[in-house]
Design an enzyme around this catalytic site. Sequence first.
Site, mmCIF file in Angstrom:
data_model
loop_
_atom_site.group_PDB
_atom_site.id
_atom_site.type_symbol
_atom_site.label_atom_id
_atom_site.label_comp_id
_atom_site.label_asym_id
_atom_site.label_seq_id
_atom_site.Cartn_x
_atom_site.Cartn_y
_atom_site.Cartn_z
ATOM 1 N N HIS A 39 42.616 40.577 32.518
ATOM 2 C CA HIS A 39 42.222 39.389 31.756
ATOM 3 C C HIS A 39 40.713 39.207 31.905
ATOM 4 O O HIS A 39 40.182 39.204 33.023
ATOM 5 C CB HIS A 39 42.977 38.162 32.252
ATOM 6 N N GLY A 40 40.033 39.062 30.794
ATOM 7 C CA GLY A 40 38.582 39.009 30.801
ATOM 8 C C GLY A 40 37.988 37.885 31.619
ATOM 9 O O GLY A 40 36.867 37.996 32.126
ATOM 10 N N ASP A 41 38.741 36.781 31.765
ATOM 11 C CA ASP A 41 38.229 35.628 32.505
ATOM 12 C C ASP A 41 38.661 35.638 33.969
ATOM 13 O O ASP A 41 38.609 34.610 34.644
ATOM 14 C CB ASP A 41 38.667 34.319 31.833
ATOM 15 N N GLU A 42 39.091 36.812 34.463
ATOM 16 C CA GLU A 42 39.473 36.961 35.871
ATOM 17 C C GLU A 42 38.700 38.152 36.464
ATOM 18 O O GLU A 42 39.238 39.241 36.618
ATOM 19 C CB GLU A 42 40.985 37.169 36.000
ATOM 20 N N ASN A 100 48.129 41.942 29.098
ATOM 21 C CA ASN A 100 49.295 41.941 29.978
ATOM 22 C C ASN A 100 50.536 41.394 29.276
ATOM 23 O O ASN A 100 51.503 40.997 29.910
ATOM 24 C CB ASN A 100 49.024 41.125 31.246
ATOM 25 N N ARG A 101 50.502 41.394 27.949
ATOM 26 C CA ARG A 101 51.674 41.099 27.123
ATOM 27 C C ARG A 101 51.802 42.135 26.015
ATOM 28 O O ARG A 101 52.562 41.939 25.065
ATOM 29 C CB ARG A 101 51.559 39.707 26.475
ATOM 30 N N HIS A 140 44.510 40.152 39.706
ATOM 31 C CA HIS A 140 44.359 38.982 38.834
ATOM 32 C C HIS A 140 43.795 37.814 39.637
ATOM 33 O O HIS A 140 43.618 37.893 40.864
ATOM 34 C CB HIS A 140 45.702 38.594 38.219
ATOM 35 N N TYR A 200 57.550 32.799 36.891
ATOM 36 C CA TYR A 200 57.661 32.463 35.465
ATOM 37 C C TYR A 200 57.796 33.777 34.711
ATOM 38 O O TYR A 200 57.050 34.726 34.962
ATOM 39 C CB TYR A 200 56.465 31.643 34.962
ATOM 40 N N GLU A 222 47.721 38.458 42.729
ATOM 41 C CA GLU A 222 46.877 37.296 42.456
ATOM 42 C C GLU A 222 46.037 37.069 43.715
ATOM 43 O O GLU A 222 46.571 36.694 44.766
ATOM 44 C CB GLU A 222 47.733 36.073 42.147
#
Length: 406
Positions: A39-42, A100-101, A140, A200, A222
């Site tokens: 994810h670009g914001d991580e 990631n989807r 992540h 989730y 994470e």
Amino acid sequence: MVISIGKSVNGVPLWVIEISDKPGKEEAEPAFKFIGNVHGDEPVGRELLILLANWICDNQMKDPLARLIIQNVHLHILPSMNPDGFSIKRRGNANNIDLNRDFPDQFSPLNDDEDMRQPETRAIMNWLKEIHFTASASLHGGALVANYPWDGTPDRKSHYFSCPDDETFRFMASTYSRSHYNMSLSTEFQGGITNGASWYPIYGGMQDWNYIYAGCFELTLEISDNKWPDAKELPIIWEYNRMSMLNLVASLVKTGVHGRIFSSDSGRPLPGFIMIKGINYTVKAGRAFADYHRMLAPEGKYQVVATVPGYKLKTTSIWLGAEATTVDFILDPEVTPGDGKLLKSICDCNNEREARRVLAGFFWGPHLEIYFVLAVILAFLCILLQRRIKSNLSRSRQITKRSIVV
């Protein structure tokens, strides 16, 4: 060694760092991959993976763990899977797709259309067609927990949904969590680990795809509650995660069952399959050396089964303690019922056809002296073959205490 496995939507190379004593060469060793910045914001994972690569290279001569990894594992590090998203601080890629989807999923047909997949996703999938990774982890941000399969459920509801290797995955996740400064002390996640679907459910994730389609045991890590912390916090986050990352990679050779598969009639490696009775999952042996590396939770009894088309399967029982065990299999060719002839293995066909061609051309030759030369050569080859078989059977891994040949 640095290579590009593909390009992003905007044409940015997806650079991979390979760390090994023989980078770029196939060996009878397990391979591990780290992927960051999905994810670009991580971006924390991106920074930690660069620090990890530097640390291992800088400490290979003075740290036993760094030396163990370099000498016994092929470690691949992709610091940024989503460089386009990183450049604009956005979760998705340049097409605003959550990578990631974007993978094929066992519970959803949404990503079955290959033409619709993002170039970053296709690059990962093609990469795993070329290299058989034993295990991996993606990094992540936004929480502090080690996540393991399954990530989704058939009913799309949130509840614990275990994969066939649930016990092994729990061991791997705990290896990371317990080596971390405070992940295992989490009040939200017992022991600092979680089943993905219990947390989730997601669909199209890279973790489940790795396990189902690529034969790779992947965790989703994470590693920071803050997705985009201040740069001054990175040294602390690095120190909190350093031993976790190292111990996870080292677990590939410190635990589990490893070995090779050979033919009893020729001593050749046989690229077959390894199964564990009671676990509905198959591990493929390597194509070149027929080596396998089966991740398993320690302190348990397992029945290991080796199979190769055209050969009789073999089963052996092992007690897997805290350290790895080596089990080499020597398989006998199957015999055709009734006439006693050996069934032809896929591995044998090309070699036998070539041998018949050479021998036919030779025996129809005009010079008798050549027959004598052939006899001498064949005798010499028989001696070499006997020595090769003995050599294959005597090999054992230097890092394990138990070695079994069945």
